[in-house]
Design a protein around this motif. Structure first.
Motif, PDB file in Angstrom:
ATOM      1  N   VAL A 161     104.725-114.096  20.369  1.00  0.00           N
ATOM      2  CA  VAL A 161     104.167-113.585  22.415  1.00  0.00           C
ATOM      3  C   VAL A 161     104.576-112.617  22.488  1.00  0.00           C
ATOM      4  O   VAL A 161     105.398-112.229  21.699  1.00  0.00           O
ATOM      5  N   PRO A 162     103.451-111.776  22.670  1.00  0.00           N
ATOM      6  CA  PRO A 162     102.649-112.008  23.427  1.00  0.00           C
ATOM      7  C   PRO A 162     100.973-112.685  22.370  1.00  0.00           C
ATOM      8  O   PRO A 162     101.533-112.962  20.820  1.00  0.00           O
ATOM      9  N   LEU A 163     100.848-113.619  23.457  1.00  0.00           N
ATOM     10  CA  LEU A 163      99.570-114.619  22.546  1.00  0.00           C
ATOM     11  C   LEU A 163      98.597-114.781  22.016  1.00  0.00           C
ATOM     12  O   LEU A 163      97.116-113.157  23.044  1.00  0.00           O
ATOM     13  N   SER A 164      98.002-114.320  20.794  1.00  0.00           N
ATOM     14  CA  SER A 164      96.558-114.128  20.234  1.00  0.00           C
ATOM     15  C   SER A 164      95.872-115.313  20.366  1.00  0.00           C
ATOM     16  O   SER A 164      96.004-116.772  20.954  1.00  0.00           O
ATOM     17  N   LYS A 165      93.981-114.524  20.951  1.00  0.00           N
ATOM     18  CA  LYS A 165      93.376-115.647  21.653  1.00  0.00           C
ATOM     19  C   LYS A 165      93.208-117.171  20.045  1.00  0.00           C
ATOM     20  O   LYS A 165      93.321-118.271  20.635  1.00  0.00           O
ATOM     21  N   GLU A 166      93.225-116.496  18.885  1.00  0.00           N
ATOM     22  CA  GLU A 166      93.524-117.822  17.515  1.00  0.00           C
ATOM     23  C   GLU A 166      94.467-118.173  18.352  1.00  0.00           C
ATOM     24  O   GLU A 166      94.198-120.040  17.903  1.00  0.00           O
ATOM     25  N   ASP A 167      95.735-118.133  18.840  1.00  0.00           N
ATOM     26  CA  ASP A 167      97.434-118.966  18.450  1.00  0.00           C
ATOM     27  C   ASP A 167      96.966-120.073  19.395  1.00  0.00           C
ATOM     28  O   ASP A 167      97.159-120.911  19.744  1.00  0.00           O
ATOM     29  N   GLY A 215      99.060-117.392  28.796  1.00  0.00           N
ATOM     30  CA  GLY A 215     100.032-118.459  28.419  1.00  0.00           C
ATOM     31  C   GLY A 215     100.760-118.109  29.874  1.00  0.00           C
ATOM     32  O   GLY A 215     101.542-117.413  30.696  1.00  0.00           O
ATOM     33  N   MET A 216     101.091-119.667  30.425  1.00  0.00           N
ATOM     34  CA  MET A 216     102.037-120.113  31.036  1.00  0.00           C
ATOM     35  C   MET A 216     103.484-121.074  31.023  1.00  0.00           C
ATOM     36  O   MET A 216     102.887-121.848  30.356  1.00  0.00           O
ATOM     37  N   ASN A 228      89.252-119.585  30.312  1.00  0.00           N
ATOM     38  CA  ASN A 228      90.002-118.347  29.382  1.00  0.00           C
ATOM     39  C   ASN A 228      90.625-119.150  28.057  1.00  0.00           C
ATOM     40  O   ASN A 228      91.593-117.592  27.593  1.00  0.00           O
ATOM     41  N   GLY A 229      90.537-120.202  27.716  1.00  0.00           N
ATOM     42  CA  GLY A 229      91.322-120.513  26.462  1.00  0.00           C
ATOM     43  C   GLY A 229      92.455-119.958  26.091  1.00  0.00           C
ATOM     44  O   GLY A 229      93.248-119.223  25.343  1.00  0.00           O
ATOM     45  N   ALA A 230      93.526-120.579  27.363  1.00  0.00           N
ATOM     46  CA  ALA A 230      94.617-120.584  27.558  1.00  0.00           C
ATOM     47  C   ALA A 230      95.752-121.732  27.612  1.00  0.00           C
ATOM     48  O   ALA A 230      94.990-122.395  26.901  1.00  0.00           O
ATOM     49  N   VAL A 231      96.877-121.853  27.916  1.00  0.00           N
ATOM     50  CA  VAL A 231      97.219-122.272  27.769  1.00  0.00           C
ATOM     51  C   VAL A 231      98.907-122.675  28.167  1.00  0.00           C
ATOM     52  O   VAL A 231      98.988-121.646  29.262  1.00  0.00           O
TER      53      VAL A 231
END
Lengths: 184, 281
Positions: A8-14, A99-100, A117-120
């Protein structure tokens, strides 16, 4: 099974590779923010001003710690209920928040913004604040110090355990997990 | 015979009890968590329960609060009618105990002075003080720091007599299901049935301070506690709300007389960090 460590920070791919139900360990930099800090951030945006922290790729931990004893970076540091941040989260996700970390269910608006947004969305174990504090190696207040425990902290974490409860496709563990153990 | 008690004794005890309650759970709570860890069927649920046991051990050993939400301090004083307090004002003494406990004990200050203006009071005061007058010349102090993840999911239902016991069951299940993962399950569910609007809420709160291995002395209420625990665990919500068989550790129900027209039911949800310290002075 080996531990899956996620930077983290989190890449888009991850973010895309994380699937609902996965148990992972987060290592890197994250930020704490809860009710009052979120309210302030949205008011800041409403005034057309810049946020005190960068959103792009970052992960926010919904957490307000207890005070640190001497020689320790932080006190007890478990997740608070995410739902209270739901009115604010979509705006931050649209600004790149990836991410949250929290606990509990989210609204459809948040889920839509996660997918868009492709988040998690990760869950940390609620009420395990002493244990989770051991994964936080450094903590520094970077915004709103006057809010006390609700200030934004920059946190250096090592192997912070988290479960993916909503992945970038909008799959929601809270909706599916319960059914398996239900009895009539 | 009237017995004089210096209010400083309240302050000193309450200070220590705030710290004690936020770092150590009572033996009945620890035992119930251990049993749950052994019986939980869900692997993820078991992992959550293991983490909670590890967390408890660490909290006591390293003096890190069990949960960062060290709560709003709810203080019950059961005051013997032969007690005469001296040396100051009781409410001030209680608040001073909370202030010292939260400041000196590195506990989080989670109280705002006004519900709308919302400025942190920075010492976790004021406390919520409940008093009861009882026979005798002793004072029983219970300090129960209450976190709001679960408090927010608590409910009051003003049922009607026609709703009966089935209505009560439905009310409890509705509150628990609605709380779900937000209230940090496995929960302890405190229920008040009867009385008035505020009396049933008070009973529900007080029910949470009863040892969870003790059932009500009223046979039908004890049966209801067992039945509701089973029903709640059949929801599948599980530890952390991630699915499993352990959704609650106990259901504690208190009852009281009520009006011919009413059936008030209050459900005070508590997380697995069901904290209370008890002393008698």
């Amino acid at each position: 099974m080996s531990k899956r460590i996620v930077s983290v920070p989190l890449s888009k791919e991850d973010a895309k590779s994380l699937k609902v139900g996965d148990y992972v360990y987060l290592t890197g930099t994250i930020y704490s923010a809860r009710d009052a800090a979120h309210k302030r951030m949205i008011e800041t945006l409403d005034r057309g001003e810049a946020l005190p922290i960068e959103m792009e790729g970052n992960v926010i931990y919904y957490m307000g710690p207890s005070p640190a004893r001497e020689g320790r970076p932080i006190g007890s540091a478990g997740p608070t209920t995410s739902g209270r941040m739901d009115p604010y989260a979509p705006t931050l996700l649209d600004l790149g928040l990836r991410g949250m970390i929290g606990k509990g269910k989210r609204t459809k608006e948040v889920k839509d913004a996660v997918v868009r947004n492709g988040a998690v969305y990760f869950a940390a174990v609620g009420g395990a604040g002493a244990l989770l504090s051991h994964c936080i190696k450094e903590a520094e207040v970077v915004a709103y110090p006057e809010l006390g425990p609700e200030a934004i902290h920059k946190l250096e974490v090592v192997e912070l355990p988290a479960i993916i409860v909503m992945d970038s496709e909008g799959n929601d563990l809270y909706e599916t997990a319960t059914k398996q153990y239900q009895r009539d | 015979m009237v017995r004089d008690i210096d209010v400083k004794l309240l302050t000193d005890n309450i200070k220590e009890m705030c710290i004690e309650a936020t770092h150590y759970l009572s033996p009945d709570m620890c035992a119930a968590l251990k049993v749950a860890t052994e019986t939980e069927e869900s692997p993820l649920g078991k992992q959550v329960l293991d983490s909670l046991s590890e967390n408890l051990e660490l909290a006591g050993k390293e003096m890190i609060p069990i949960c960062q939400d060290t709560g709003m301090a709810v203080v019950f004083l059961e005051i013997g009618q032969d007690v005469h307090f001296v040396g100051g004002n009781v409410m001030d003494a209680v608040n001073e105990g909370v202030r010292r406990g939260y400041v000196d004990g590195y506990l989080r200050k989670s109280v705002v002075g006004d519900p709308i203006i919302r400025e942190n009071t920075k010492d976790n005061t004021p406390a919520i003080l409940h008093t009861e007058i009882v026979p005798g010349d002793k004072v029983k102090i219970t300090v129960s720091p209450k976190g709001f993840g679960s408090e927010n999911k608590s409910r009051v239902f003003m049922l009607t007599p026609a709703d009966g016991i089935e209505g009560v069951k439905q009310a409890i299940l509705t509150a628990v299901k609605d709380a779900g993962p937000n209230a940090c399950p496995p929960m302890v569910v405190g229920v008040g049935v009867g009385g008035t609007f505020e009396k049933c809420a008070y009973m529900a709160k007080k029910a949470l301070t009863r040892d969870i291995d003790k059932h009500s002395e009223i046979p039908y209420v004890a049966e209801l506690e067992k039945e509701m625990l089973e029903k709640i665990n059949n929801t599948g919500i599980g530890p952390g709300g991630l699915g499993g068989r352990t959704t609650a550790l106990a259901v504690n129900i208190n009852t009281y007389a009520t009006h011919i027209a009413g059936l008030p039911v209050a459900i005070n949800i508590c997380c697995h960090v069901n904290r209370h310290a008890v002393r008698e002075i």
